[in-house]
Design a protein around this motif. Sequence first.
Motif, PDB file in Angstrom:
ATOM      1  N   ASN A 108      -6.425   0.770  -1.753  1.00 34.79           N
ATOM      2  CA  ASN A 108      -6.801   1.583  -0.687  1.00 34.79           C
ATOM      3  C   ASN A 108      -6.072   1.283   0.668  1.00 34.79           C
ATOM      4  O   ASN A 108      -4.986   0.247   0.599  1.00 34.79           O
ATOM      5  CB  ASN A 108      -8.233   1.695  -0.434  1.00 34.79           C
ATOM      6  N   ASN A 109      -6.130   1.755   1.609  1.00 32.08           N
ATOM      7  CA  ASN A 109      -5.410   1.736   2.892  1.00 32.08           C
ATOM      8  C   ASN A 109      -5.771   0.358   3.538  1.00 32.08           C
ATOM      9  O   ASN A 109      -5.236  -0.040   4.643  1.00 32.08           O
ATOM     10  CB  ASN A 109      -5.803   2.646   3.926  1.00 32.08           C
ATOM     11  N   TRP A 146      -8.920   0.314   7.547  1.00 30.31           N
ATOM     12  CA  TRP A 146      -9.484   1.762   7.760  1.00 30.31           C
ATOM     13  C   TRP A 146     -10.528   2.401   6.567  1.00 30.31           C
ATOM     14  O   TRP A 146     -11.322   3.116   6.850  1.00 30.31           O
ATOM     15  CB  TRP A 146      -8.347   2.796   8.096  1.00 30.31           C
ATOM     16  N   TYR A 147     -10.029   2.137   5.426  1.00 33.34           N
ATOM     17  CA  TYR A 147     -10.777   2.366   4.171  1.00 33.34           C
ATOM     18  C   TYR A 147     -12.136   1.891   4.247  1.00 33.34           C
ATOM     19  O   TYR A 147     -13.186   2.715   4.102  1.00 33.34           O
ATOM     20  CB  TYR A 147     -10.159   2.453   2.915  1.00 33.34           C
ATOM     21  N   ALA A 157      -2.421   6.188  -0.545  1.00 36.41           N
ATOM     22  CA  ALA A 157      -3.569   5.391  -0.751  1.00 36.41           C
ATOM     23  C   ALA A 157      -4.813   5.934   0.028  1.00 36.41           C
ATOM     24  O   ALA A 157      -4.537   6.366   1.226  1.00 36.41           O
ATOM     25  CB  ALA A 157      -3.345   4.107  -0.398  1.00 36.41           C
ATOM     26  N   VAL A 183       0.844  -1.309  -0.175  1.00 36.30           N
ATOM     27  CA  VAL A 183      -0.040   0.005  -0.049  1.00 36.30           C
ATOM     28  C   VAL A 183       0.975   1.433  -0.067  1.00 36.30           C
ATOM     29  O   VAL A 183       1.883   1.402   0.762  1.00 36.30           O
ATOM     30  CB  VAL A 183      -0.978   0.022   1.217  1.00 36.30           C
ATOM     31  N   GLN A 184       0.465   2.114  -0.818  1.00 36.37           N
ATOM     32  CA  GLN A 184       1.476   3.354  -0.991  1.00 36.37           C
ATOM     33  C   GLN A 184       0.994   4.494  -0.040  1.00 36.37           C
ATOM     34  O   GLN A 184      -0.182   4.414   0.429  1.00 36.37           O
ATOM     35  CB  GLN A 184       0.884   4.049  -2.419  1.00 36.37           C
ATOM     36  N   PRO A 185       1.935   5.230   0.606  1.00 28.62           N
ATOM     37  CA  PRO A 185       1.306   6.196   1.554  1.00 28.62           C
ATOM     38  C   PRO A 185       0.208   7.073   1.438  1.00 28.62           C
ATOM     39  O   PRO A 185      -0.417   7.515   2.136  1.00 28.62           O
ATOM     40  CB  PRO A 185       2.669   6.879   2.019  1.00 28.62           C
ATOM     41  N   GLY A 232      -7.469   6.550   2.737  1.00 28.42           N
ATOM     42  CA  GLY A 232      -7.858   5.784   3.844  1.00 28.42           C
ATOM     43  C   GLY A 232      -9.134   6.183   4.542  1.00 28.42           C
ATOM     44  O   GLY A 232      -9.870   6.180   3.788  1.00 28.42           O
TER      45      GLY A 232
END
Length: 103
Positions: free
Chosen positions: A69-70, A73-74, A36, A32-34, A38
């Motif tokens: 996505n995150n 949490w997403y 992404a 996951v990219q930072p 959340g």
Amino acid sequence: MSRAHIPYLRLLAALALAASLSACAHQIASSVQPAAPGFLLGLWHGFIFPVAWILSLFMPDVAVYAVPNNGGWYDFGYFIGIVFLGVGSHRGSKTVYTNRQRG
């Protein structure tokens, strides 16, 4: 075999079918990219879900769910957006009273 066992066999067959279909599920193995989406974007996407769904029927560039996505949490924000802020909310309850007269 008695007729009492038939509902249990149907339930067992349905569970076996569901388990075999879920074994075919494929997860994307990517990090996951930072940046992404959340919780807050999930909340927003859940809130605008009805409009996004209608638009996604006619516009191929519109999606109702952000991928990647995150993760949890997403999903939690998406759920809150749909259920409490969006289409799942009840803006009040109605009580209907009827009076019957005997005649």
